[in-house]
Design a protein around this motif. Structure first.
Motif, PDB file in Angstrom:
ATOM      1  N   VAL A 102       0.702  -1.169   0.108  1.00  0.00           N
ATOM      2  CA  VAL A 102       0.043   0.082   0.061  1.00  0.00           C
ATOM      3  C   VAL A 102       0.861   1.330  -0.096  1.00  0.00           C
ATOM      4  N   ALA A 103       1.866   1.016   0.831  1.00  0.00           N
ATOM      5  CA  ALA A 103       2.927   2.362   0.849  1.00  0.00           C
ATOM      6  C   ALA A 103       4.501   1.622   0.190  1.00  0.00           C
ATOM      7  N   SER A 144       6.281   6.359  -2.846  1.00  0.00           N
ATOM      8  CA  SER A 144       4.959   6.425  -1.750  1.00  0.00           C
ATOM      9  C   SER A 144       3.990   7.288  -2.663  1.00  0.00           C
ATOM     10  N   ALA A 189       1.841   4.817  -4.982  1.00  0.00           N
ATOM     11  CA  ALA A 189       0.615   4.082  -3.883  1.00  0.00           C
ATOM     12  C   ALA A 189      -0.600   4.111  -4.685  1.00  0.00           C
ATOM     13  N   ASN A 194      -2.576  -2.359  -9.146  1.00  0.00           N
ATOM     14  CA  ASN A 194      -1.758  -1.660  -8.471  1.00  0.00           C
ATOM     15  C   ASN A 194      -0.733  -0.805  -9.694  1.00  0.00           C
TER      16      ASN A 194
END
Length: 632
Positions: free
Chosen positions: A75-76, A95, A99, A107
Motif C-alpha cells: 500500500v505504501a 510512495s 501508491a 496496483n
C-alpha cells in the motif's frame, strides 16, 4: 516474470557496490600487478553468478534486497537500500507516485514493473542477437584464412590479430605481419589462451547481457577488457629487457589500426587500448613483495565484505519492530523509562496506543558495518525505553533513531522525524504512573530549582534554591543560571574568575544513596563510563553527605568518541527513604579536596528539599552495605 526481474535488479544493485569498490582499488593499487585488477573483476562476476550468499557481520553491502519482492503489492511502496540518504530521497517519491488508489483496478507499480521486465527481456534478446550476428560475420571474414602453424592462421581480411573461439580457440593474424613483430604478437595471443582469457571475456559479456540496464556493468565490462590486455602484456614483458620492451611496444603500435568488427564481437579477443598499454609497458617496474601482499589482502577483504550479505533478522523476528505490534497490543500497559541510561521504569505506556503507533511507523534498519544510525543514537541526550520482556526492550532516541534489544542482539533503526515526540506524548498522557503522586512533588521541587536566584555581586556569593537549598561560594567563583540539561537532573554551573566552567551543583532524580545502620556511607555509580577511585569520606553537614574522588570519561560532543579522562571531587547528599538527591563536583586539577569540603559544609537544606519516597524506590540500596565504593 516480475519476481525474476526484481531478483536480477537486486542482484545487480548489490554487485554495484563491489564495482564501486573495485574502481577505487584500481586507483589505490596502481602499482600492483595487473592480474590483481582482473581478479577483482572476478569477485564482481562471482557476486553476479551465485544466486545465494552467506550472511556476515563484516558485510559492506548495505542491503541484500534493496527492492522488496512484494513492493508491487504494498500500500505504501518503499525501498530499503541500507543508505538512509538514498531511502529518504526516493521513498517519498515512490510512495506518492505509485501508491494504489481505492479507484484503481490494479496496483500502478505492478503494471510498471511488468513493463520493465518485458523491456529487460527485450534487451537480453537484442544483445544475444547482436552477439550471434557479429560472430557470424567474423567467421565469414576468416573463412579463407591459411594455417600458419599449430592453431595460428593468417588472412588477407584480418587487419589486427585476435583470438576467436571458446572450446578450440584460434589465433588470426594479418598477412603483412612479419619478423619480430609477428613473434611478439603470437606470444601475446598465446598468453591470452594460456590465461583462459577467451573464457573470461565471453563470461563477462554474458553477465553484461543479463544486467544491461545497469550502467556500472557496462563500465565494468570495458575496464575488464582493458585490464585483461594489461595483465597479458605484463606477463610477456616481465622477462624482457628495456630494448626488447621497446620492440614489444612497436609491435603493439603496428596493431593499432581500426578493427571495429573484432572489438564489437564478444566472442573474439583483439587488441584494445593500445595507447594505454604502450604507456604501461614503458613504465613497467617489477612490483615489490609488500605491494603484492597488500594487493592480495585487499582482494580477500573485498571478497569477504562484498560476497556476503548483511545479517538478516529473520532468525530473530523480535528484532523487527513490526513484530512488536502484536506484543504491545496483547499488553494492557508496558513499563517505560524516560531519560538517560537507567534500569528503573518510572512510568507506563498503554499497549494499544503503542501498537497503533508501531503499526503506522516507517523505520529503516541499519545494515552492514556502516554504523551511522548507531552513532546518531549514541549522540542522544535522552530516550524512551519500553520493556516488553526481561530480554526484550525498545529504545527510542531523540535523534530520530531507535534500537531493539532482544536475546543479546541489537538492531538499530532510522525513525521518522517526530516519532520520539509522538511516543513521549503517548507516555505522558498516561495519568497512572509507577511512582504515583510522589513524582508530582518531585516535579514541584524541580520547578523551584529552575527559579534559582543568584547574586554574582555578593562576596562570598550566596546561591539560593527558594525553599530548598542554599550554599556559599568562595571569592573568585560565581554561579551561572540553572540548566535543566546539566548533569543527571539539572544543575547550576560554577565558573572561575576566567569564566571557565570548573564545577557544578546538581539536582539528581536517579542516584541512590548507600546506607548502613541509618548512616550514609556512599552512593551508587550512575554512569557506565565512570568510576570511584577513592573511599567515601563523610562530611559533617546538617544533611547526610559523603565525598569521593571520581573518574569519568570525556567524550566528543559531536562523535561521542572517547578522548580522555577527567578527575573530579564529588560531594553527595541524600536522606534515607527520601528523594531527590543533590551533588556538588569540582575539577580535581583546579581545586584541592579541602575546597570541596569548605563549600559542602556551607550547604543547607530546608525540610522541603526532600520528600518521602515509596518503599520500593527508597534511596537505601540493600545490595551494598559494607561502606566500600560500589555501583549499580
Amino acid at each position: 516474470m516480475n519476481e525474476l526481474f526484481l531478483r536480477f535488479v537486486n542482484l545487480s544493485i548489490s554487485a554495484s557496490w563491489i564495482v564501486l569498490a573495485v574502481l577505487i582499488l584500481r586507483i589505490v593499487l596502481k602499482r600492483a600487478p595487473k592480474w590483481v585488477n582482473v581478479l577483482l573483476w572476478g569477485i564482481v562476476a562471482a557476486r553476479l553468478i551465485f544466486p545465494f550468499s552467506i550472511e556476515s557481520a563484516l558485510s559492506l553491502v548495505p542491503s541484500a534486497e534493496t527492492i522488496p519482492m512484494n513492493i508491487e503489492l504494498d500500500v505504501a511502496p518503499a525501498i530499503d537500500s541500507g543508505v538512509n540518504a538514498i531511502d529518504s530521497a526516493i521513498n517519498p517519491v515512490i510512495s506518492t507516485s505509485f501508491a494504489p488508489q481505492p479507484s484503481d483496478s490494479v496496483n500502478p507499480l505492478q503494471v510498471r514493473i511488468q513493463i520493465a521486465s518485458l523491456l529487460w527481456i527485450a534487451g537480453i534478446v537484442a544483445m544475444l542477437l547482436y552477439t550471434a550476428v557479429s560472430y557470424w560475420r567474423l567467421r565469414r571474414m576468416v573463412n579463407t584464412a591459411v594455417l600458419y602453424r599449430d592453431n595460428i592462421f593468417q588472412s588477407e581480411n584480418v587487419s589486427s590479430p585476435f583470438v576467436l573461439g571458446i572450446i578450440k580457440p584460434k589465433i588470426y593474424l594479418p598477412f603483412n605481419m612479419k619478423g619480430q613483430d609477428l613473434e611478439y604478437v603470437v606470444a601475446h595471443e598465446e598468453a591470452h589462451i594460456c590465461r583462459r582469457d577467451h573464457w573470461w571475456k565471453p563470461l563477462g559479456f554474458l553477465l553484461l547481457t543479463l544486467h544491461w540496464f545497469n550502467p556500472l556493468m557496462w563500465l565494468a565490462y570495458v575496464l575488464l577488457c582493458r585490464d585483461i590486455e594489461l595483465a597479458c602484456d605484463e606477463k610477456i614483458i616481465k622477462g624482457l629487457d628495456n630494448e626488447q620492451r621497446a620492440d614489444y611496444t612497436q609491435a603493439l603500435v603496428s596493431c593499432s589500426v581500426r578493427h571495429r568488427r573484432i572489438a564489437a564481437c564478444p566472442l573474439a579477443f583483439g587488441e584494445v587500448g593500445v595507447k594505454e598499454r604502450v604507456k604501461s609497458v614503458m613504465n613497467y617496474r617489477k612490483p615489490a613483495f609488500w605491494i603484492i601482499l597488500i594487493a592480495i589482502i585487499a582482494c580477500i577483504v573485498v571478497a569477504v565484505c562484498f560476497l556476503t550479505n548483511p545479517e538478516n533478522d529473520r532468525d530473530f523476528p523480535l528484532l523487527n519492530y513490526e513484530n512488536l505490534v502484536s506484543l504491545a497490543a496483547d499488553s494492557d500497559t508496558l513499563p517505560v523509562h524516560i531519560g538517560s541510561d537507567s534500569n528503573k521504569y518510572d512510568t507506563i505506556v498503554n499497549g494499544d496506543k503503542l501498537a497503533a503507533f508501531l503499526d503506522k511507523a516507517s523505520w529503516t534498519a541499519q545494515r552492514g558495518i556502516f554504523r551511522t544510525v548507531q552513532r546518531d543514537a549514541e549522540k542522544s541526550t535522552t530516550s524512551i525505553q519500553i520493556k516488553f520482556a526481561s530480554d526484550l526492550y525498545l529504545r527510542i532516541f531523540d535523534t530520530d533513531t531507535a534500537v531493539i534489544y532482544a536475546q543479546g542482539r541489537t538492531v538499530y533503526y532510522r525513525t521518522q522525524a517526530g516519532d520520539y515526540d509522538t511516543v513521549l506524548a503517548v507516555c505522558s498522557n498516561n495519568q497512572e504512573t509507577v511512582n504515583g503522586d510522589r513524582d508530582s512533588v518531585v516535579r514541584e521541587i524541580i520547578d523551584r530549582i529552575q527559579r534559582v536566584i543568584s547574586d554574582p555581586h555578593s562576596s562570598p556569593e550566596e546561591v539560593n534554591f527558594p525553599d530548598c537549598v542554599s550554599f556559599s561560594l568562595p571569592e573568585g567563583l560565581t554561579a551561572g543560571e540553572f540548566d535543566i540539561y546539566l548533569g543527571i537532573g539539572g544543575g547550576i554551573p560554577i565558573y572561575n574568575d576566567k569564566g571557565e566552567e570548573c564545577g557544578c551543583f546538581e539536582f539528581h532524580c536517579r542516584n541512590k544513596g548507600i546506607f548502613e545502620d541509618g548512616e550514609l556511607i556512599g552512593m551508587s555509580l550512575f554512569h557506565n563510563h565512570s568510576a570511584f577511585v577513592s573511599d567515601f569520606i563523610p562530611i559533617e553537614s546538617g544533611t547526610p553527605c559523603v565525598a569521593v574522588e571520581y573518574l569519568r570519561e570525556v567524550r566528543d560532543e559531536e562523535t561521542s568518541q572517547y578522548i580522555g579522562e577527567e578527575k573530579l571531587w564529588y560531594a553527595f547528599w541524600a536522606k534515607e527513604g527520601h528523594m531527590p538527591q543533590y551533588a556538588l563536583y569540582l575539577c580535581a586539577d583546579a581545586f584541592e579536596f579541602e575546597e570541596l569540603v569548605s563549600i559542602a559544609k556551607s550547604v543547607t537544606f530546608t525540610d522541603e528539599a526532600f520528600v518521602v519516597a515509596s518503599e520500593e524506590e527508597a534511596i537505601q540500596n540493600p545490595m551494598i552495605n559494607d561502606g566500600t565504593p560500589g555501583g549499580s
